[in-house]
Design a protein around this motif. Sequence first.
Motif, PDB file in Angstrom:
ATOM      1  N   ILE A 268       7.604   0.234  -8.672  1.00 13.74           N
ATOM      2  CA  ILE A 268       6.961   1.522  -8.912  1.00 13.74           C
ATOM      3  C   ILE A 268       8.008   2.567  -9.331  1.00 13.74           C
ATOM      4  O   ILE A 268       9.074   2.654  -8.756  1.00 13.74           O
ATOM      5  CB  ILE A 268       6.153   2.000  -7.669  1.00 13.74           C
ATOM      6  N   ASP A 269       7.648   3.295 -10.381  1.00 15.52           N
ATOM      7  CA  ASP A 269       8.484   4.405 -10.889  1.00 15.52           C
ATOM      8  C   ASP A 269       9.909   3.984 -11.237  1.00 15.52           C
ATOM      9  O   ASP A 269      10.823   4.811 -11.261  1.00 15.52           O
ATOM     10  CB  ASP A 269       8.529   5.548  -9.867  1.00 15.52           C
TER      11      ASP A 269
ATOM     12  N   LEU B  26      -0.963   6.942 -14.277  1.00 16.37           N
ATOM     13  CA  LEU B  26       0.203   6.078 -14.186  1.00 16.37           C
ATOM     14  C   LEU B  26       0.321   5.191 -15.419  1.00 16.37           C
ATOM     15  O   LEU B  26      -0.687   4.859 -16.053  1.00 16.37           O
ATOM     16  CB  LEU B  26       0.105   5.190 -12.936  1.00 16.37           C
ATOM     17  N   LYS B  27       1.542   4.801 -15.737  1.00 16.70           N
ATOM     18  CA  LYS B  27       1.789   3.870 -16.828  1.00 16.70           C
ATOM     19  C   LYS B  27       1.795   2.462 -16.235  1.00 16.70           C
ATOM     20  O   LYS B  27       2.621   2.140 -15.382  1.00 16.70           O
ATOM     21  CB  LYS B  27       3.137   4.168 -17.486  1.00 16.70           C
TER      22      LYS B  27
ATOM     23  N   LYS C 168       0.827  -1.207   0.000  1.00 14.98           N
ATOM     24  CA  LYS C 168       0.000   0.000   0.000  1.00 14.98           C
ATOM     25  C   LYS C 168       0.861   1.257   0.000  1.00 14.98           C
ATOM     26  O   LYS C 168       0.550   2.240  -0.691  1.00 14.98           O
ATOM     27  CB  LYS C 168      -0.935   0.001   1.213  1.00 14.98           C
ATOM     28  N   ASP C 169       1.936   1.226   0.771  1.00 11.66           N
ATOM     29  CA  ASP C 169       2.832   2.379   0.857  1.00 11.66           C
ATOM     30  C   ASP C 169       3.510   2.649  -0.487  1.00 11.66           C
ATOM     31  O   ASP C 169       3.617   3.804  -0.918  1.00 11.66           O
ATOM     32  CB  ASP C 169       3.882   2.127   1.940  1.00 11.66           C
ATOM     33  N   MET C 170       3.961   1.593  -1.154  1.00 10.54           N
ATOM     34  CA  MET C 170       4.608   1.761  -2.454  1.00 10.54           C
ATOM     35  C   MET C 170       3.646   2.315  -3.499  1.00 10.54           C
ATOM     36  O   MET C 170       3.974   3.256  -4.232  1.00 10.54           O
ATOM     37  CB  MET C 170       5.181   0.413  -2.932  1.00 10.54           C
TER      38      MET C 170
ATOM     39  N   ALA D  56       3.543   5.980  -5.765  1.00 11.38           N
ATOM     40  CA  ALA D  56       3.783   5.897  -7.209  1.00 11.38           C
ATOM     41  C   ALA D  56       3.292   7.160  -7.921  1.00 11.38           C
ATOM     42  O   ALA D  56       2.171   7.609  -7.710  1.00 11.38           O
ATOM     43  CB  ALA D  56       3.091   4.674  -7.786  1.00 11.38           C
ATOM     44  N   THR D  57       4.128   7.718  -8.776  1.00 10.69           N
ATOM     45  CA  THR D  57       3.761   8.931  -9.528  1.00 10.69           C
ATOM     46  C   THR D  57       3.899   8.753 -11.035  1.00 10.69           C
ATOM     47  O   THR D  57       3.351   9.542 -11.803  1.00 10.69           O
ATOM     48  CB  THR D  57       4.644  10.124  -9.104  1.00 10.69           C
TER      49      THR D  57
END
Length: 274
Positions: free
Chosen positions: A230-231, A160-161, A130-132, A136-137
Amino acid sequence: MDKIPLKLTKSLMELGLLESEAKIYIALTIMDHAEVKELINILGLSKPNTYEGLRMLEEKGLVVLINTRPMAYQAIPPEIGLEMLLKTHLDAEKEAKKIFSTLDKEKFVEKSSEALFQVYGEKSIDYKIKDMLKSATKSVFMISSSQYLKYIENLSKKKLKFDITIFSEGKNTEQEIKKFFRDYEGNFQIISEENAVNMYSSKITNPEEFTEYKEALSMFEYRNMMVLMIDDSEIMYVLPFSQDTLSAFNTKNKSLITLMKLGLKDMSHQLAKE
């Protein structure tokens, strides 16, 4: 005092009292009030421990000195005392969270982002996922079983992609997954566990290696598996094993992420071709 319930003593200790403090408070609630010498005789505590326990209880507001000669104390009613103890814990929790959020980790551990961490237990893994996703941006890359789809339910609202591969457990699961992703944009693949197994087994020609491969697969639990990145800046791998306690690896190490990213994306594309 044999009349003091052990479970009650432990409960008060869970709320922050020392064992001697808990016993003194319980004794005073039973007796309504008592002189110090009575408490020493009844509880079998040493004189210094008894006086120190009463001092700490008085400081916490749980007992009141009602007489000085001889010294006697009275307990605050339990319904009030328990609320006071609980409030102390809740206030401490709020303060701790506030301080934790402002800690400068770089001052404590140099290059902390380069470390490889192990995450244990379903609750810890749940929190980390959940934190990750919350942070995510830019992008979300995931290879997992369908049980982890719940974590990205509301991410369609974020720009997001997505690059997501999901292991299905049958046609019904595939239909649910396709329906789930209809409001998302990105690359989405659904593969069966059988295709995943066949992709690698077809490349094995040595009979001994094939036997070892099958034995290794027998220990796999695909429902537990998840790779989340993520990212392109943080990755977590939940191990696909059947075990009492789930475990995962997590890192922000750039070189490790780059190598894993190339390998995982290649794997997901190969799986899609099967």
